[in-house]
Design a protein around this motif. Sequence first.
Motif, PDB file in Angstrom:
ATOM      1  N   LYS A 142      11.142 -10.514  14.386  1.00 10.44           N
ATOM      2  CA  LYS A 142       9.881  -9.826  14.657  1.00 10.44           C
ATOM      3  C   LYS A 142       9.707  -9.680  16.158  1.00 10.44           C
ATOM      4  CE  LYS A 142       6.838 -13.914  14.760  1.00 10.44           C
ATOM      5  NZ  LYS A 142       5.612 -14.523  14.198  1.00 10.44           N
ATOM      6  N   SER A 161       7.272  -2.660   6.440  1.00  7.94           N
ATOM      7  CA  SER A 161       5.817  -2.677   6.379  1.00  7.94           C
ATOM      8  C   SER A 161       5.357  -3.938   5.650  1.00  7.94           C
ATOM      9  CB  SER A 161       5.306  -1.446   5.629  1.00  7.94           C
ATOM     10  OG  SER A 161       5.688  -1.520   4.260  1.00  7.94           O
ATOM     11  N   ARG A 162       4.053  -4.188   5.697  1.00  8.33           N
ATOM     12  CA  ARG A 162       3.507  -5.337   4.971  1.00  8.33           C
ATOM     13  C   ARG A 162       3.748  -5.176   3.459  1.00  8.33           C
ATOM     14  NH1 ARG A 162       0.421  -9.664   6.585  1.00  8.33           N
ATOM     15  NH2 ARG A 162       0.759  -8.916   8.693  1.00  8.33           N
ATOM     16  N   GLU A 163       3.697  -3.932   2.989  1.00 10.73           N
ATOM     17  CA  GLU A 163       3.962  -3.686   1.564  1.00 10.73           C
ATOM     18  C   GLU A 163       5.426  -4.001   1.222  1.00 10.73           C
ATOM     19  OE1 GLU A 163       2.358  -1.558   3.607  1.00 10.73           O
ATOM     20  OE2 GLU A 163       0.355  -2.015   2.810  1.00 10.73           O
ATOM     21  N   SER A 166       5.754  -7.767   1.088  1.00 12.13           N
ATOM     22  CA  SER A 166       5.121  -8.312  -0.121  1.00 12.13           C
ATOM     23  C   SER A 166       6.020  -8.101  -1.335  1.00 12.13           C
ATOM     24  CB  SER A 166       3.763  -7.641  -0.355  1.00 12.13           C
ATOM     25  OG  SER A 166       2.861  -7.965   0.685  1.00 12.13           O
ATOM     26  N   VAL A 186       0.953 -12.939   3.265  1.00  7.58           N
ATOM     27  CA  VAL A 186       2.289 -12.618   3.769  1.00  7.58           C
ATOM     28  C   VAL A 186       2.502 -13.200   5.155  1.00  7.58           C
ATOM     29  CG1 VAL A 186       3.800 -10.732   4.503  1.00  7.58           C
ATOM     30  CG2 VAL A 186       2.496 -10.526   2.383  1.00  7.58           C
ATOM     31  N   GLY A 187       1.453 -13.176   5.965  1.00  3.79           N
ATOM     32  CA  GLY A 187       1.576 -13.645   7.355  1.00  3.79           C
ATOM     33  C   GLY A 187       2.090 -15.068   7.473  1.00  3.79           C
TER      34      GLY A 187
END
Length: 285
Positions: A142, A161-163, A166, A186-187
């Motif tokens: 990251k 992406s966050r999606e 997930s 998720v974080g």
Amino acid sequence: MPTAYEYPAPTPLGYFAALVGDDDALPLFEAATSIAQDEYPDLDVQQVLGDVDQMLARVRRRCAADAGPLQRLRTLNQFFFRDMGFGGNVNNYYDPDNSFLNAVLRTRRGIPITLAVLWLELAQGLGLKAKGVNFPGHFMVKVNLPNGQVVIDPFTGQSLSREDLSERLEPYKRRNGLVDDFDVPVGLYLQAATPRDILARLLRNLKEIHRTQEDWLRLIAVLDRLLILLPDAWIEYRDRGLAWAEMGDVRLAVADLETYVEHADDALDRETISHRLQELRRAPN
């Protein structure tokens, strides 16, 4: 006998121990590269470092002096994944060479964690705020940018992406019962891994390969490094003891298994290992 100005070169294990002794000054790339000395005894680690310094100089020349973090990141990814062609070894994922950075530099193929270690060395050399991430099942990197955070899969170079993240987490969460009331954001899976964490994951990948192949000698070499890195990882004493038993070295097997039984009070397999220990003690020398 060495003179006052001559000192014997450190053993590969001694060299590794010197590199990982201090968390505040642990050189991740050098320590990760040195792991390959078990497989490549004549490896010149400093030569590998020099080769990467040359790569860094090349990518720096592509960055304008006033380039911001996002532009530097884009330049690095173009250079690393497209121009240099680094990527995942999809055809032979479990080849031990994927865990050795000298081999990754030669073939430009690796697994997520070795590609990440190399990418991080270049990213940090460009002044990017880049970190490794011990994401379940697949190591990530990251980068913190002024307008947010970018998560990259080092196996493909893809920004996630966050999606996406997930979706990748779903099988892990289901296996571990982390659903509904037990779900976590998720974080929490994106926290930065320390250099020691990264080295441990790299070594445990190799450990699993050698154990699956029943390559006891190579397995023991990896466990020697793990126990230098993590002296209180009692489970590694167990596994090294069992490997020594497979090799027929009862004395070393007993010493390691005794250490495990002494410290692993709550381990589910403590009784099983105690029985194995009794068998080994009764074995003829």
